[in-house]
Motif scaffolding. Structure first.
Motif, short mmCIF file in Angstrom:
data_model
loop_
_atom_site.label_atom_id
_atom_site.label_comp_id
_atom_site.label_asym_id
_atom_site.label_seq_id
_atom_site.Cartn_x
_atom_site.Cartn_y
_atom_site.Cartn_z
N PRO A 1 -3.72 5.91 -7.60
CA PRO A 1 -3.38 6.07 -6.18
C PRO A 1 -4.48 5.58 -5.24
CG PRO A 1 -2.72 8.02 -7.40
CD PRO A 1 -3.49 7.16 -8.36
N TYR A 2 -5.73 5.72 -5.67
CA TYR A 2 -6.86 5.26 -4.86
C TYR A 2 -6.81 3.75 -4.61
CZ TYR A 2 -8.23 4.96 -9.79
OH TYR A 2 -8.23 4.73 -11.15
N THR A 3 -6.17 3.00 -5.53
CA THR A 3 -6.04 1.55 -5.35
C THR A 3 -5.11 1.23 -4.19
OG1 THR A 3 -6.32 1.35 -7.76
CG2 THR A 3 -5.49 -0.59 -6.58
N ASP A 4 -4.00 1.95 -4.10
CA ASP A 4 -3.08 1.77 -2.97
C ASP A 4 -3.72 2.20 -1.65
OD1 ASP A 4 -1.05 0.71 -4.51
OD2 ASP A 4 0.00 2.62 -4.75
N VAL B 1 -6.94 -1.87 4.19
CA VAL B 1 -6.94 -3.27 4.59
C VAL B 1 -5.83 -3.53 5.61
CG1 VAL B 1 -6.67 -5.65 3.81
CG2 VAL B 1 -7.92 -4.02 2.40
N VAL B 2 -4.64 -2.99 5.34
CA VAL B 2 -3.51 -3.18 6.27
C VAL B 2 -3.82 -2.56 7.62
CG1 VAL B 2 -1.10 -2.54 6.71
CG2 VAL B 2 -1.79 -3.33 4.43
N LEU B 3 -4.37 -1.35 7.62
CA LEU B 3 -4.68 -0.68 8.88
C LEU B 3 -5.76 -1.45 9.65
CD1 LEU B 3 -3.99 1.73 10.61
CD2 LEU B 3 -5.49 3.15 9.20
N HIS B 4 -6.78 -1.95 8.95
CA HIS B 4 -7.81 -2.77 9.60
C HIS B 4 -7.19 -4.01 10.23
CE1 HIS B 4 -11.19 -5.57 10.02
NE2 HIS B 4 -12.01 -4.54 9.91
N PRO C 1 -5.40 -11.25 -3.06
CA PRO C 1 -6.83 -10.92 -3.05
C PRO C 1 -7.29 -10.25 -1.76
CG PRO C 1 -6.49 -13.09 -4.01
CD PRO C 1 -5.15 -12.64 -3.48
N ALA C 2 -6.73 -10.63 -0.63
CA ALA C 2 -7.17 -10.06 0.64
C ALA C 2 -6.92 -8.56 0.72
CB ALA C 2 -6.48 -10.76 1.81
N TYR C 3 -5.96 -8.05 -0.07
CA TYR C 3 -5.59 -6.62 0.00
C TYR C 3 -5.93 -5.89 -1.30
CZ TYR C 3 -2.94 -8.49 3.89
OH TYR C 3 -2.59 -9.14 5.06
N PRO D 1 4.17 9.46 -11.48
CA PRO D 1 3.38 8.65 -10.58
C PRO D 1 3.66 7.15 -10.77
CG PRO D 1 2.11 9.13 -12.52
CD PRO D 1 3.49 9.67 -12.77
N ILE D 2 3.68 6.43 -9.66
CA ILE D 2 3.73 4.98 -9.65
C ILE D 2 2.60 4.50 -8.75
CG2 ILE D 2 5.08 2.94 -9.02
CD1 ILE D 2 7.61 4.58 -9.45
N VAL D 3 1.98 3.40 -9.10
CA VAL D 3 1.02 2.75 -8.22
C VAL D 3 1.65 1.44 -7.76
CG1 VAL D 3 -1.31 1.82 -7.99
CG2 VAL D 3 -0.90 3.76 -9.50
N HIS D 4 1.70 1.20 -6.46
CA HIS D 4 2.40 0.02 -5.96
C HIS D 4 1.69 -1.26 -6.39
CE1 HIS D 4 4.07 -3.01 -3.30
NE2 HIS D 4 5.03 -2.17 -2.98
N ARG D 5 0.38 -1.33 -6.22
CA ARG D 5 -0.48 -2.44 -6.65
C ARG D 5 -0.45 -3.67 -5.74
NH1 ARG D 5 0.86 -0.09 -11.60
NH2 ARG D 5 -0.70 -0.23 -13.26
N ASP D 6 0.52 -3.77 -4.85
CA ASP D 6 0.58 -4.97 -4.01
C ASP D 6 1.04 -4.62 -2.60
OD1 ASP D 6 0.24 -7.69 -3.54
OD2 ASP D 6 2.26 -8.24 -4.17
N LEU D 7 0.46 -3.58 -2.04
CA LEU D 7 0.79 -3.18 -0.67
C LEU D 7 0.15 -4.16 0.31
CD1 LEU D 7 2.16 -0.92 1.04
CD2 LEU D 7 -0.10 0.15 1.19
N LYS D 8 0.96 -4.77 1.15
CA LYS D 8 0.50 -5.74 2.14
C LYS D 8 1.60 -5.88 3.19
CE LYS D 8 2.21 -9.56 -0.74
NZ LYS D 8 1.84 -10.78 -1.48
#
Length: 508
Positions: free
Chosen positions: A196-199, A205-208, A181-183, A134-141
């Motif tokens: 994974p829940y963090t991503d 946020v991106v979809l909104h 911070p916005a994402y 598993p990897i968590v991206h942490r900065d999806l925007k």
């Protein structure tokens, strides 16, 4: 960072034009002189790697790049090379011809909701493959997502944020969380355990933003944005775009749940909800792998079982030279010394059945090999495969020496770390809590650092699960005890101070 066009990185990558820069470094187009192709080169800022943490950061950076390179998915940018040069770290990636999602949104406002669904579905497919590692991206925007000419979506910067976010205080020198911070999910911003829940929160946020034209929470200060993430409900998108389907609005609100346990269970679950809103395609689901009709029937759909069960790893053929267990062990030591961890894992996995046949399943030789196998799997980031090995070792050791045996406890501690890395926050929290009394009872004769580390992990997991009051109390008590063990001014306490400062400001 002073970088100019024409500079040669690692003796082969000639920098051409600056594509962009941010808090973590610069991205350039470049030419691979050896293979005569255009690539993208990311240079991480020297001040991020300066100081006594530089060697550890470089090691972590190379490990993350190696793990990232193992993820094979059309929605992820391909990693070609990585390394360090002087004080800089560099990452060489596939050059993606297209526009980043932020520019794409700006050029097509209002963004058709069908496009938003298609983009989010493709992101889910990529995240499903990432989370299975598993990897968590942490900065999806949007700035980390590219829309290619054919409409397919590619995710950038996988693994880099993971490295830079591992110790926020020491890496930023400012106490500000790395990321946008916005994402940023509440548990990530507060220093809690990520998963994974963090991503999925960032995806919400991106979809909104795609549907409404703006992020759900904004403000003039980082703390103001964080406070809104923690306490304000997002505005339902149908109040701004009545044509958006109600099911899509409900999904966005679930993704933006403050408590990670109230978000969808996985990227696979989100994909299935989005797929129902996409234009209808053939109803028949293709067979198994290698079915050539699948890309046309369900483009970029994740395999349903990948996020739950790891794909079986084919055992490497054991050559006549490797039938000798001692020779195989020597070869593994050599490979590990050269940093070739993945190859070492394959040899260990292949030699274990031979060793068990020669020496017996419960022999000291096989037990030692299994310990090395589990440790190497963890070092290679293969937590899903390491977890059952560690549990087996822990159970066998406890059956022989008792539940309080230090060896059995250490295997359980490593298994808890695997659960944490896999995003199983509740299970990891329960395991750490059950381990803590053993280590506290052995506090004088044992390692005084380990119970402190377990308590820190418990505090971060409580944050990840949304229990901020319990996290605050846990970390306050931990800070007091750590001062007695380390003395004031130790980096361990600095991290706890930072989290408590943020937590106290938001609580106030």
């Amino acid at each position: 960072m002073t970088v100019a066009a024409g500079r040669i990185v690692s003796g082969r990558y000639e920098l051409s034009a600056l594509l962009g820069q941010g808090g973590m470094g610069q991205v350039w187009t470049a030419y691979d002189q050896r293979l005569d192709r255009r690539v993208a080169v990311k240079l991480l800022r020297p001040d991020k790697v300066a100081g006594q943490e530089a060697d550890e950061l470089r090691r972590r950076f190379m490990r993350e790049c190696r793990v990232t390179a193992q993820v094979d998915h059309p929605g992820l940018v391909t990693v070609h090379d990585a390394g360090s040069e002087g004080e800089e770290l560099f990452l060489v990636m596939q050059y993606v011809d297209g526009a980043d999602l932020a520019d794409h949104l700006a050029e097509h406002t209002p963004y058709p909701w069908q496009w938003a669904v298609a983009v989010a579905a493709q992101l889910c497919a990529a995240l499903s493959a990432v989370h299975a590692v598993p990897i968590v991206h942490r900065d999806l925007k949007p700035r980390n997502v590219m829309v290619k000419q054919d409409g397919t979506v590619t995710v950038l910067d996988l693994g880099v944020a993971s490295v830079m976010d591992n110790d926020t205080t020491r890496l930023t020198h400012t106490g500000s969380p790395i990321g946008s911070p916005a994402y940023m999910a509440p548990e990530q911003a507060m220093g809690g355990a990520v998963g994974p829940y963090t991503d999925l929160y960032a995806l919400g946020v991106v979809l909104h933003e795609l549907l409404s034209g703006d992020v759900p929470f904004s403000g003039s200060t980082v703390l103001g944005v964080l406070h809104r993430h923690l306490y304000e409900p997002p505005l339902p998108v149908r109040r701004l775009r009545p044509e958006v389907p109600e099911a899509l609005e409900d999904l966005v609100l679930r993704l933006l749940a403050k408590d990670p346990q109230h978000r969808p269970g996985s990227a696979q679950d989100v994909y299935e909800k989005l797929a129902a809103l996409l234009p209808p395609r053939a109803s028949a689901f293709p067979g198994g792998p290698l079915d050539p009709t699948r890309p046309f029937v369900r483009p970029h759909a994740p395999w349903p079982d990948r996020a739950v069960t790891p794909s079986p790893q084919p055992a490497a053929p054991v050559s006549p030279g490797r039938q000798d267990v001692a020779a195989a062990v020597d070869e593994v030591k050599k490979l590990l010394g050269e940093g070739r961890i993945t190859q070492a894992v394959d040899i260990l996995g292949a030699i274990l059945p031979t060793a068990a046949a020669q020496h017996g399943e419960r022999s000291p030789v096989v037990r030692t090999l299994r310990k090395q196998y589990a440790a190497t799997l963890m070092d290679d980031g293969q937590y899903r495969r390491a977890l059952p090995e560690l549990r087996r070792l822990a159970d066998e050791r406890a059956a022989e020496a008792g539940s309080s045996d230090p060896g059995a406890l250490r295997f359980r501690y490593d298994a808890a770390q695997c659960l944490e890395q896999l995003g199983e926050a509740a299970a990891a929290l329960a395991e750490y809590r059950s381990l803590l009394p053993y280590y506290q009872n052995q506090y004088v004769s044992g390692d005084p650092e380990l119970p402190l580390d377990i308590r820190r992990r418990i505090g971060h997991l409580l944050l990840a699960l949304g229990d901020r009051a319990a996290a605050h109390d846990t970390l306050v008590r931990l800070l007091h005890d750590a001062d007695r063990v380390h003395g004031p001014g130790h980096p361990f306490q600095a991290e706890i101070h930072r989290t408590l400062q943020w937590l106290g400001q938001v609580r106030g």
